[in-house]
Design an enzyme around this catalytic site. Structure first.
Site, PDB file in Angstrom:
ATOM      1  CG  ASP A 197      -1.839   1.232   1.219  1.00  0.00           C
ATOM      2  OD1 ASP A 197      -2.527   1.446   0.203  1.00  0.00           O
ATOM      3  OD2 ASP A 197      -1.864   1.997   2.208  1.00  0.00           O
ATOM      4  CB  SER A 198       0.167   4.732  -0.960  1.00  0.00           C
ATOM      5  OG  SER A 198      -1.064   4.844  -0.275  1.00  0.00           O
ATOM      6  CB  CYS A 228      -2.656   1.041  -2.796  1.00  0.00           C
ATOM      7  SG  CYS A 228      -2.794   2.775  -3.227  1.00  0.00           S
ATOM      8  CD  GLU A 234      -2.815   8.969   6.416  1.00  0.00           C
ATOM      9  OE1 GLU A 234      -1.858   9.695   6.697  1.00  0.00           O
ATOM     10  OE2 GLU A 234      -2.755   7.988   5.646  1.00  0.00           O
ATOM     11  CB  CYS A 274     -10.215   5.209  -0.844  1.00  0.00           C
ATOM     12  SG  CYS A 274      -8.783   5.964  -0.042  1.00  0.00           S
ATOM     13  CB  THR A 275      -6.623   1.929   1.860  1.00  0.00           C
ATOM     14  OG1 THR A 275      -6.082   3.232   1.608  1.00  0.00           O
ATOM     15  CG2 THR A 275      -6.066   0.939   0.875  1.00  0.00           C
ATOM     16  CG  HIS A 276      -7.112   6.267   4.281  1.00  0.00           C
ATOM     17  ND1 HIS A 276      -6.278   5.668   3.353  1.00  0.00           N
ATOM     18  CD2 HIS A 276      -6.299   6.952   5.138  1.00  0.00           C
ATOM     19  CE1 HIS A 276      -5.033   5.978   3.637  1.00  0.00           C
ATOM     20  NE2 HIS A 276      -5.010   6.750   4.713  1.00  0.00           N
TER      21      HIS A 276
HETATM   22  N1  DGL Z   1      -4.115   3.922  -0.463  1.00  0.00           N
HETATM   23  C1  DGL Z   1      -4.778   4.937  -1.268  1.00  0.00           C
HETATM   24  C2  DGL Z   1      -5.993   4.323  -1.966  1.00  0.00           C
HETATM   25  O1  DGL Z   1      -6.524   3.301  -1.555  1.00  0.00           O
HETATM   26  C3  DGL Z   1      -5.190   6.134  -0.435  1.00  0.00           C
HETATM   27  C4  DGL Z   1      -4.027   6.937   0.106  1.00  0.00           C
HETATM   28  C5  DGL Z   1      -3.184   7.577  -0.971  1.00  0.00           C
HETATM   29  O2  DGL Z   1      -3.674   8.440  -1.725  1.00  0.00           O
HETATM   30  O3  DGL Z   1      -2.026   7.191  -1.092  1.00  0.00           O
HETATM   31  O4  DGL Z   1      -6.421   4.846  -2.956  1.00  0.00           O
END
Ligand code: DGL
Length: 289
Positions: free
Chosen positions: A10-11, A72, A149, A184-186
């Site tokens: 993941d990022s 991600c 976050e 999106c992961t968040h």
């Molecule tokens: N992990 C990214 C996603 O799921 C969100 C965070 C980022 O923009 O790096 O799209």
């Protein structure tokens, strides 16, 4: 019987929602790579995201993995074919499982997808949903990642922002849209807040949960052969068969490109448990400590 070794990329910290969903369903040795020094990916170009993701893939493969999960959404949406081409193990992204689950639960064949700007611009979800016969409206919600976050999960500002985003999305959505895809992961962290805002009849589909189911099925059905090769590959072919239901203990290892302390703090919130075993990695130099 040995447990599968699953690489998760993941990022940053958000992919822990995917790790959490997988760990709840599947005992395995999990190796998580969070590119915390270079996040967010959601505002970057496809070329840049592909380059970063391939670097992380190489790193995880060096740690020996049987399967790579691209947790991600942005990296999956922008660079899955490039990552698959560079990898020597099977790769699972989050877009297709999310789209397939949306298709399963939608009665009206219409969905709203919320994601980062880059994921929306790629139209990866629109295209995947279309392949499953669903029309969709994709809505970028760039403020959600920093709000989550910041820990503003149940916060009036986050709720206000969500009302605006979802109001705009609903106004433009195809008639009868009855699924909201959290792309999106968040976003799974604010799912309870979103649940209160969208109509009761709207189903919420979480890509993390859908991906965990796909990965579990792959492991259980022993489908971890590289799609372009007929034999199981890599270290796995030299080790005893893997076991989805083994009594061995699952383990977690975390690699991050920025501060390990910050990752540990945030990770506890995302994973709902204390996180140790975090190493700093410099992709140019390998593990520093
Ligand atoms: N992990 C990214 C996603 O799921 C969100 C965070 C980022 O923009 O790096 O799209």
């Amino acid at each position: 019987m040995t447990l599968p070794r699953i690489g998760v990329f993941d990022s940053g910290v958000g992919g822990l929602t995917v790790l959490k969903a997988m760990a709840e369903q599947l005992p395995a040795h999990y190796l998580y790579f969070g590119d915390t020094a270079r996040l967010p990916y959601g505002t970057k170009s496809a070329e840049t995201v592909a380059r970063y993701a391939i670097g992380a893939t190489r790193f995880l493969e060096k740690q020996t993995i049987d399967l790579l999960v691209i947790a991600c959404n942005t990296a999956t949406a922008l660079a899955l074919p490039q990552i698959k081409a560079a990898a020597h193990v099977p790769v699972v992204g989050v877009v297709e499982p999310g789209a397939a689950m949306a298709a399963e639960v939608s009665q009206n064949h219409a969905a709203i997808v919320i994601a980062t700007e880059a994921t929306v611009s790629s139209h990866a979800y629109r295209d995947a949903l279309q392949r499953h016969g669903l029309q969709s409206l994709e809505k970028a919600c760039p403020l959600f990642v920093p709000l989550v976050e910041e820990g503003w999960i149940e916060h009036p500002v986050t709720e206000q922002v969500a009302r605006i985003y979802l109001g705009e999305a609903t106004a433009q959505a195809p008639d009868g849209a009855d699924v909201l895809v959290l792309a999106c992961t968040h976003y799974p962290l604010i799912a309870p807040l979103l649940r209160r805002i969208v109509p009761e009849s709207m189903q919420i589909v979480d890509s993390a949960e859908s991906t965990a189911r796909v990965v579990k099925k792959m492991v259980e059905e022993n489908l971890m052969c590289h799609p372009e090769r007929s034999e199981p590959i890599g270290e796995r072919s030299r080790r005893p068969p893997i076991a989805a239901g083994s009594s061995q203990h699952r383990t977690f290892r975390f690699y991050v490109t920025d501060s390990t302390d910050k990752f540990k703090r945030l990770a506890t919130r995302f994973l709902g448990r204390q996180v140790d075993n975090v190493e700093h990695v410099d992709l140019e130099e390998g593990i520093r400590n």
